[in-house]
Design an enzyme around this catalytic site. Structure first.
Site, mmCIF file in Angstrom:
data_model
loop_
_atom_site.group_PDB
_atom_site.id
_atom_site.type_symbol
_atom_site.label_atom_id
_atom_site.label_comp_id
_atom_site.label_asym_id
_atom_site.label_seq_id
_atom_site.Cartn_x
_atom_site.Cartn_y
_atom_site.Cartn_z
ATOM 1 N N GLY A 46 47.172 39.645 41.475
ATOM 2 C CA GLY A 46 46.532 40.953 41.606
ATOM 3 C C GLY A 46 45.167 40.799 42.240
ATOM 4 O O GLY A 46 44.571 39.709 42.196
ATOM 5 N N GLN A 51 36.515 42.744 44.721
ATOM 6 C CA GLN A 51 36.524 41.296 44.934
ATOM 7 C C GLN A 51 36.406 40.909 46.404
ATOM 8 O O GLN A 51 36.050 39.780 46.728
ATOM 9 C CB GLN A 51 37.810 40.689 44.350
ATOM 10 C CG GLN A 51 37.895 40.824 42.835
ATOM 11 C CD GLN A 51 39.200 40.273 42.304
ATOM 12 O OE1 GLN A 51 40.196 40.977 42.262
ATOM 13 N NE2 GLN A 51 39.205 39.009 41.907
ATOM 14 N N CYS A 107 41.159 34.433 37.118
ATOM 15 C CA CYS A 107 40.741 35.432 38.093
ATOM 16 C C CYS A 107 40.295 34.713 39.367
ATOM 17 O O CYS A 107 39.648 33.675 39.286
ATOM 18 C CB CYS A 107 39.585 36.237 37.520
ATOM 19 S SG CYS A 107 38.928 37.477 38.634
ATOM 20 N N LEU A 108 40.653 35.261 40.517
ATOM 21 C CA LEU A 108 40.260 34.636 41.782
ATOM 22 C C LEU A 108 38.743 34.648 41.957
ATOM 23 O O LEU A 108 38.204 33.902 42.768
ATOM 24 C CB LEU A 108 40.929 35.350 42.959
ATOM 25 C CG LEU A 108 42.466 35.258 43.005
ATOM 26 C CD1 LEU A 108 43.006 36.005 44.206
ATOM 27 C CD2 LEU A 108 42.926 33.808 43.027
ATOM 28 N N HIS A 149 43.601 44.160 33.844
ATOM 29 C CA HIS A 149 42.621 43.221 34.411
ATOM 30 C C HIS A 149 42.015 43.817 35.691
ATOM 31 O O HIS A 149 40.803 43.775 35.898
ATOM 32 C CB HIS A 149 43.332 41.883 34.675
ATOM 33 C CG HIS A 149 42.492 40.831 35.347
ATOM 34 N ND1 HIS A 149 42.169 39.638 34.736
ATOM 35 C CD2 HIS A 149 41.926 40.780 36.577
ATOM 36 C CE1 HIS A 149 41.425 38.908 35.568
ATOM 37 N NE2 HIS A 149 41.274 39.577 36.697
ATOM 38 N N GLU A 150 42.867 44.395 36.544
ATOM 39 C CA GLU A 150 42.377 44.960 37.816
ATOM 40 C C GLU A 150 41.575 46.240 37.577
ATOM 41 O O GLU A 150 40.581 46.501 38.263
ATOM 42 C CB GLU A 150 43.539 45.232 38.774
ATOM 43 C CG GLU A 150 44.419 44.020 39.106
ATOM 44 C CD GLU A 150 43.646 42.778 39.502
ATOM 45 O OE1 GLU A 150 42.539 42.898 40.066
ATOM 46 O OE2 GLU A 150 44.129 41.664 39.236
ATOM 47 N N HIS A 153 38.131 45.293 36.859
ATOM 48 C CA HIS A 153 37.368 45.003 38.084
ATOM 49 C C HIS A 153 36.774 46.282 38.661
ATOM 50 O O HIS A 153 35.615 46.324 39.055
ATOM 51 C CB HIS A 153 38.283 44.367 39.145
ATOM 52 C CG HIS A 153 38.434 42.881 39.015
ATOM 53 N ND1 HIS A 153 37.374 42.007 39.055
ATOM 54 C CD2 HIS A 153 39.534 42.105 38.868
ATOM 55 C CE1 HIS A 153 37.814 40.765 38.926
ATOM 56 N NE2 HIS A 153 39.126 40.796 38.807
HETATM 57 NI NI NI Z 1 40.451 39.194 38.587
#
Ligand code: NI
Length: 182
Positions: A46, A51, A107-108, A149-150, A153
């Site tokens: 995701g 991000q 997480c990226l 999670h998204e 963000h």
């Molecule tokens: Ni993330």
């Protein structure tokens, strides 16, 4: 399509709230395409627009991009050879949340750290398509976790913000140091 740079903690955009999308045009479609390409290239399941430096309520997801779980029987198919199932959510909003699930999240934007996070195991999400059409759907398990999670963000929150205060401080200090030395 292009792979975009992914901002890492403590980048300030990760702490800011994304704004509703109002223009459903070619530029938005391109951003969604690029976000998907970036997510695949980085091996995530995701990605939220914050991000990649865009404060817009836009999320992409593809659970098929996940690495096969360890201990699964049979031969694992390499990630890049599996069929893709890209999903795009414009202006996603949580309508319902129930149940409980604890999973190990990464997480990226948070390098080299994962932690167990408790989330709702079932959600109902409302969103718009890239054409601006309204949609609503129920998601459970890992899909529900990923979307929460998204959504975090988009609200300027990271999964490490769910850690107990003391642990959170320690982890953030360590991550900030890591980022400085990178
Ligand atoms: Ni993330």
């Amino acid at each position: 399509m292009a792979v975009l740079p992914v901002h890492k903690f403590p980048h300030p955009l990760l702490k800011q709230e994304a704004k509703p999308v109002t223009r459903f045009d070619e530029e938005l479609r391109q951003l969604a395409d690029n976000m998907l390409e970036t997510m695949y290239a980085e091996g995530g399941i995701g990605l939220a627009a914050n991000q990649v430096g865009q404060l817009r309520r836009l999320v992409v997801m593809d659970l098929h991009a996940e690495d096969p779980a360890e201990g699964e029987g049979g031969e694992s198919v390499p990630r890049l050879e599996r069929p893709r199932e890209p999903r795009v959510f414009v202006n996603p909003e949580l309508r319902e949340a129930s149940g409980e699930i604890v999973t190990e999240e990464g997480c990226l934007s948070v390098v080299e750290f994962t932690a167990e996070v408790k989330r709702a195991s079932r959600i109902v999400l409302a969103w718009q398509t890239l054409e601006g059409e309204p949609r609503e759907e129920e998601f459970t398990e890992i899909a529900a976790v990923c979307l929460q999670h998204e959504l975090d963000h988009l609200a300027g929150k990271l999964f490490i913000d769910h850690l107990p205060p003391l642990k959170r401080q320690l982890v953030k200090k360590r991550l900030a140091k890591l980022a400085q030395s990178a």
